[in-house]
Design an enzyme around this catalytic site. Structure first.
Site, PDB file in Angstrom:
ATOM      1  N   LYS A 219       0.851  -1.368  -0.050  1.00  0.00           N
ATOM      2  CA  LYS A 219       0.056   0.258   0.108  1.00  0.00           C
ATOM      3  C   LYS A 219       1.086   1.326   0.251  1.00  0.00           C
ATOM      4  O   LYS A 219       0.380   2.022  -0.428  1.00  0.00           O
ATOM      5  CB  LYS A 219      -1.109   0.008   1.248  1.00  0.00           C
ATOM      6  CG  LYS A 219      -0.420   0.442   2.547  1.00  0.00           C
ATOM      7  CD  LYS A 219      -1.267   0.504   3.615  1.00  0.00           C
ATOM      8  CE  LYS A 219      -0.741   0.643   4.868  1.00  0.00           C
ATOM      9  NZ  LYS A 219       0.086   1.713   4.963  1.00  0.00           N
ATOM     10  N   THR A 220       1.991   1.322   0.565  1.00  0.00           N
ATOM     11  CA  THR A 220       2.958   2.313   0.813  1.00  0.00           C
ATOM     12  C   THR A 220       3.295   2.523  -0.895  1.00  0.00           C
ATOM     13  O   THR A 220       3.633   3.873  -0.991  1.00  0.00           O
ATOM     14  CB  THR A 220       3.939   2.296   1.476  1.00  0.00           C
ATOM     15  OG1 THR A 220       3.508   1.907   2.949  1.00  0.00           O
ATOM     16  CG2 THR A 220       4.911   3.577   1.933  1.00  0.00           C
TER      17      THR A 220
ATOM     18  N   ASP B 193      -3.889   7.558   5.027  1.00  0.00           N
ATOM     19  CA  ASP B 193      -3.202   6.394   5.094  1.00  0.00           C
ATOM     20  C   ASP B 193      -3.694   5.668   6.434  1.00  0.00           C
ATOM     21  O   ASP B 193      -4.047   6.674   7.355  1.00  0.00           O
ATOM     22  CB  ASP B 193      -1.954   6.472   5.291  1.00  0.00           C
ATOM     23  CG  ASP B 193      -1.115   5.083   5.257  1.00  0.00           C
ATOM     24  OD1 ASP B 193      -1.745   4.038   4.924  1.00  0.00           O
ATOM     25  OD2 ASP B 193       0.055   4.986   5.586  1.00  0.00           O
ATOM     26  N   GLU B 194      -3.769   4.378   6.630  1.00  0.00           N
ATOM     27  CA  GLU B 194      -4.355   3.583   7.767  1.00  0.00           C
ATOM     28  C   GLU B 194      -5.756   4.225   8.294  1.00  0.00           C
ATOM     29  O   GLU B 194      -5.909   4.562   9.508  1.00  0.00           O
ATOM     30  CB  GLU B 194      -3.276   3.799   8.883  1.00  0.00           C
ATOM     31  CG  GLU B 194      -1.869   3.371   8.615  1.00  0.00           C
ATOM     32  CD  GLU B 194      -1.539   1.940   8.583  1.00  0.00           C
ATOM     33  OE1 GLU B 194      -2.666   1.252   8.850  1.00  0.00           O
ATOM     34  OE2 GLU B 194      -0.371   1.254   8.324  1.00  0.00           O
TER      35      GLU B 194
ATOM     36  N   GLN C 164      -7.250  -4.983  10.322  1.00  0.00           N
ATOM     37  CA  GLN C 164      -5.926  -4.209  11.108  1.00  0.00           C
ATOM     38  C   GLN C 164      -6.292  -2.960  11.999  1.00  0.00           C
ATOM     39  O   GLN C 164      -5.532  -2.494  12.528  1.00  0.00           O
ATOM     40  CB  GLN C 164      -4.749  -4.070  10.347  1.00  0.00           C
ATOM     41  CG  GLN C 164      -4.024  -5.131   9.603  1.00  0.00           C
ATOM     42  CD  GLN C 164      -2.732  -4.875   8.701  1.00  0.00           C
ATOM     43  OE1 GLN C 164      -1.941  -4.510   9.462  1.00  0.00           O
ATOM     44  NE2 GLN C 164      -2.859  -4.956   7.417  1.00  0.00           N
TER      45      GLN C 164
ATOM     46  N   ARG D 195       3.052 -10.018  10.781  1.00  0.00           N
ATOM     47  CA  ARG D 195       4.263  -9.272  10.797  1.00  0.00           C
ATOM     48  C   ARG D 195       5.366 -10.304  10.462  1.00  0.00           C
ATOM     49  O   ARG D 195       6.396  -9.980  10.156  1.00  0.00           O
ATOM     50  CB  ARG D 195       4.762  -8.848  12.262  1.00  0.00           C
ATOM     51  CG  ARG D 195       3.555  -7.866  13.074  1.00  0.00           C
ATOM     52  CD  ARG D 195       3.673  -6.928  12.025  1.00  0.00           C
ATOM     53  NE  ARG D 195       2.101  -6.767  11.489  1.00  0.00           N
ATOM     54  CZ  ARG D 195       1.557  -6.257  10.315  1.00  0.00           C
ATOM     55  NH1 ARG D 195       2.572  -5.329   9.840  1.00  0.00           N
ATOM     56  NH2 ARG D 195       0.549  -6.535   9.738  1.00  0.00           N
TER      57      ARG D 195
END
Length: 764
Positions: free
Chosen positions: A32-33, A224-225, A255, A608
């Protein structure tokens, strides 16, 4: 547009679809980044959009900095004009320019959490309240929650339902504390973190012309997020995008793990209701983890009802099964995890930085730290004491803050008698009282000390104000570094620390030098337009824990809570403490929504891991000084058996249902699945045994129960325990660091108690 060659089709769609509202649902490890970075670069380079008209909001300064650097690599220095940063940093920038509208000076102080807690402690004391009932963290959390829901102190005071909640919680004075807290912040020309959002909402609501200015300035808004936004953040974002409607939110509902600090998963789940013409793009290919890890995570999150459906997949190798470590105690769990890290490191030529140990609560780090130290494995703890929270750093920064803002009461309290200059706490309280009684600012009182004080106190205060005035001239005439150096020397802090020749004193002196180095870097940075002390203080106030790291921490095993791990990745991950009431937390079992948040937290922990994932649990653990029998977490049961196996690293005894030798399932065929089913069966058997061992009803202590002196406790003594009831001491073990007693209880069976914690009444 060569950068598009590096994207898969959904990623490319996320970059090119820039008109109108859109939502990019980005699964873990889906890039996504990269999509956000290229999307902004595409707007600037191909759509000729002025960078100054692009607003990109993130949750950490680190994320914003990395994105800006990547964009700059594509479009050049134009990227520096972007409005990019955390919600708090961007809105603080807006408030600096517009603060006069809402009665604040542009140089207002930003209180960090420690400042807020200090003020709340003072109010609890001022109102003569019981600090065990009005716990500082609880009070601050209540005020923060109200602000995040845009509930002012006036509305809080008038809301009968809110007041009823406080009455039920035995905190009837909460509204009074909230009101006084806000008034004291205003009087100090200070805003806490929540105020930066709350006051931006007030600004846009009460001053439509200001809102219109920023609505026309920001033609494109990106968040974002997005799953981590609260109501306050969402409303600001929605208002800013209202004119052009070019809003793009990126996030993953799976998340969403920050409800405890106000995040509202409904923002992402219901986003389409606010934008019916919404374009939804799903990034479902995971580039980070093995198939076993991705599929395990999918199986876990599928059990949640509240979610946006997606099918995360990966073309990576299958990888190892998830390994489950069973230990008899928390100390043994630490030893087995450290042993596993050592073996993986040696067998695969790995670095310490390839490993992370994740836990649900900070207190779990102790057994891990002890075990790693014994094996000489270097480690670092994320979320420990931040560099900027160290006393000597906060002392010097308080001098800088008070020099810039003379109304800042918390900074004045901190520095007025440090280094000691003969102004005690009694005098400080008299200064505060004089200011309130005469309707003066603190600065006005201490500028005229002989009006309110006499003798040495007046002279000492006069000397302090003269010092601050000299610092003010330095700040007005010099950049942040030169002014900070003058303050560090002139205040006497450097001299005070240098004269302390202890190891701790030397460390504190070096920390202050490191702070000055950081200010020098700030003042000499090409990216910084405003090199003033005020600008530096804002940067520091808005740092997050994710931004606080140093080069010396590079090759170390990372220990952190799962909440702190979000956004990070490691080749090898250990999730420890996989026990009922610990993970999921006992406090998160009251509703389906709470349990689903815990499951999302487990999903975050699993994802992770890149190459290999370990889960560990202990069948007994000391919690709050008491030995507690534990059962494996329900989340282990929820894993698909084909993806997990029991570790062959055994502790004091092997699991009953497991063979003594290492089984071989090289291909992971049918035997592996049967073996994993045995594991789940073994865990369930443990759970049944645990339930059989522990009656539903705990022992009720005898009237007037009082713990005895157990220094000379011996085998054969009859005792009573607060929880386990009556029993007989079988043996005393004084080997090792803690003296222990094995006691056979009438209803709870044999227990081994650490006598330094056990409260026993010896029955004569």
């Amino acid at each position: 547009m060569e950068y598009l060659d590096h994207l898969n089709p959904p990623q490319r769609e996320g970059v090119l679809n820039v008109e109108g509202p859109s939502m990019i649902i980005a699964g873990a490890g889906s890039g996504k980044t990269r999509v956000l970075t290229y999307r902004i670069a595409h707007l600037i380079r191909e759509k000729n959009v002025d960078p100054f008209s692009i607003l990109a909001l993130t949750f950490t300064n680190k994320a914003a900095r990395e994105m800006r650097e990547r964009i700059e690599n594509v479009v050049g220095p134009d990227a520096r004009s972007l409005w990019m940063g955390t919600f708090h940093s961007v809105f603080a920038r807006i408030l600096r320019a517009e603060a006069h509208h809402i009665g604040y000076p542009s140089n207002f102080t930003i209180y960090d959490t420690d400042d807020s807690k200090q003020l709340i402690r003072q109010l609890i004391k001022q109102f003569n309240l019981d600090d065990k009932t009005y716990k500082v963290n609880s009070v601050l959390g209540r005020i923060s929650g109200a602000k995040n829901r845009l509930i002012s102190w006036q509305r809080y005071k008038q809301d009968a339902a809110i007041r009823a909640e406080d009455e039920a919680a035995m905190k009837p004075k909460m509204a009074q504390i909230y009101e006084e807290y806000v008034k004291r912040c205003v009087k100090s020309s200070a805003m806490d973190f929540d105020d930066l959002l709350f006051n931006t909402n007030i600004l846009f609501k009460n001053f439509p012309d200001v809102l219109l200015k920023y609505q026309h300035r920001f033609k494109f808004v990106m968040v974002d997020e997005f799953q981590d936004t609260n109501l306050s953040q969402y409303l600001i974002t929605k208002k800013l995008a209202a004119v052009h409607q070019n809003i793009c939110v990126v996030g993953d509902d799976a998340q969403s793990i920050y409800a405890f600090r106000g995040a509202d998963i409904r923002n992402i789940l219901n986003f389409e209701k606010d934008y019916p013409e919404l374009k939804i793009i799903k990034l479902e290919q995971n580039y980070r983890s093995t198939k076993n890890i991705v599929q395990s995570a999918n199986a876990i999150i599928a059990k949640n009802k509240a979610q946006l459906k997606k099918s995360v997949w990966t073309s990576n190798e299958a990888g190892d099964q998830i390994e489950v470590i069973k230990a008899q105690s928390d100390n043994e769990e630490g030893r087995l995890v450290a042993q596993s890290i050592f073996e993986e490191k040696m067998n695969n030529q790995l670095e310490n930085s390839d490993f992370a140990i994740l836990y649900r609560t900070n207190s779990q780090s102790r057994s891990m730290e002890e075990a790693l130290r014994k094996m000489n494995i270097p480690y670092k703890i994320i979320g420990g004491l931040s560099f900027y929270q160290r006393k000597e750093i906060k002392d010097l920064i308080a001098y800088m803050r008070y020099t810039v803002n003379h109304d800042d009461e918390q900074s004045l309290r901190r520095i007025i008698n440090y280094p000691k200059r003969g102004i005690g706490n009694t005098t400080v309280e008299k200064i505060i009282v004089a200011a309130y009684e005469n309707n003066l600012s603190l600065w006005e009182v201490i500028q005229n000390p002989h009006r309110f004080f006499s003798g040495r106190a007046a002279n000492a205060i006069d000397g302090f104000t003269t010092l601050i005035k000299s610092f003010k001239k330095e700040v007005e005439q010099k950049d942040a570094f030169d002014a900070a150096t003058a303050i560090a020397k002139g205040s006497g802090i450097l001299r005070e620390l240098y004269s302390d020749k202890t190891v701790e004193g030397l460390s504190r002196y070096e920390n202050v030098q490191e702070l000055l180095n950081a200010i020098k870097d700030f003042a000499e940075s090409e990216d910084v337009e405003d090199r003033s002390m005020d600008a530096f203080l804002q940067d520091v106030a808005l740092l997050t824990s994710a931004d606080d790291s140093s080069a010396e921490d590079k090759d170390k095993v990372t220990l952190m809570t799962i909440h702190s791990a979000k956004g990070l990745e490691f080749p090898y991950v250990y999730i420890v403490g996989m026990e009922e009431d610990l993970f999921p937390s006992q406090m998160m079992l009251n509703s389906r929504a709470d349990l689903e948040e815990e499951r999302r937290l487990f999903y975050v922990a699993i994802t992770r891991a890149e190459k290999k994932l370990y889960l560990s649990f202990a069948t007994s653990r000391y919690r709050f000084g008491n030995l507690k029998m534990c059962e494996a977490s329900r989340f282990i049961d929820e894993l698909d058996p084909q993806y997990i196996k029991m570790s062959t690293r055994y502790g004091s005894r092997q699991p009953e249902s497991m063979p003594g030798q290492r089984p071989s399932f090289a291909g992971g065929g049918s035997n592996a699945g049967g073996y994993a089913k045995n594991l789940v069966s073994s865990i369930n058997k443990d759970r049944t045994k645990s339930q059989q061992r522990q009656p539903a009803k705990e022992h009720t202590p005898s009237a007037g129960f009082e713990a005895s002196d157990i220094t000379n406790l011996k085998a054969g003594d009859k005792v009573e325990h607060l929880k386990f009831g009556f029993g007989e001491v079988l043996e005393i073990d004084d080997r090792g660091p803690g003296k222990k007693a094995k006691v056979k209880f009438e209803h709870f069976g044999e227990k081994t108690l650490l006598l330094s914690f056990a409260k026993l009444r010896i029955i004569e």
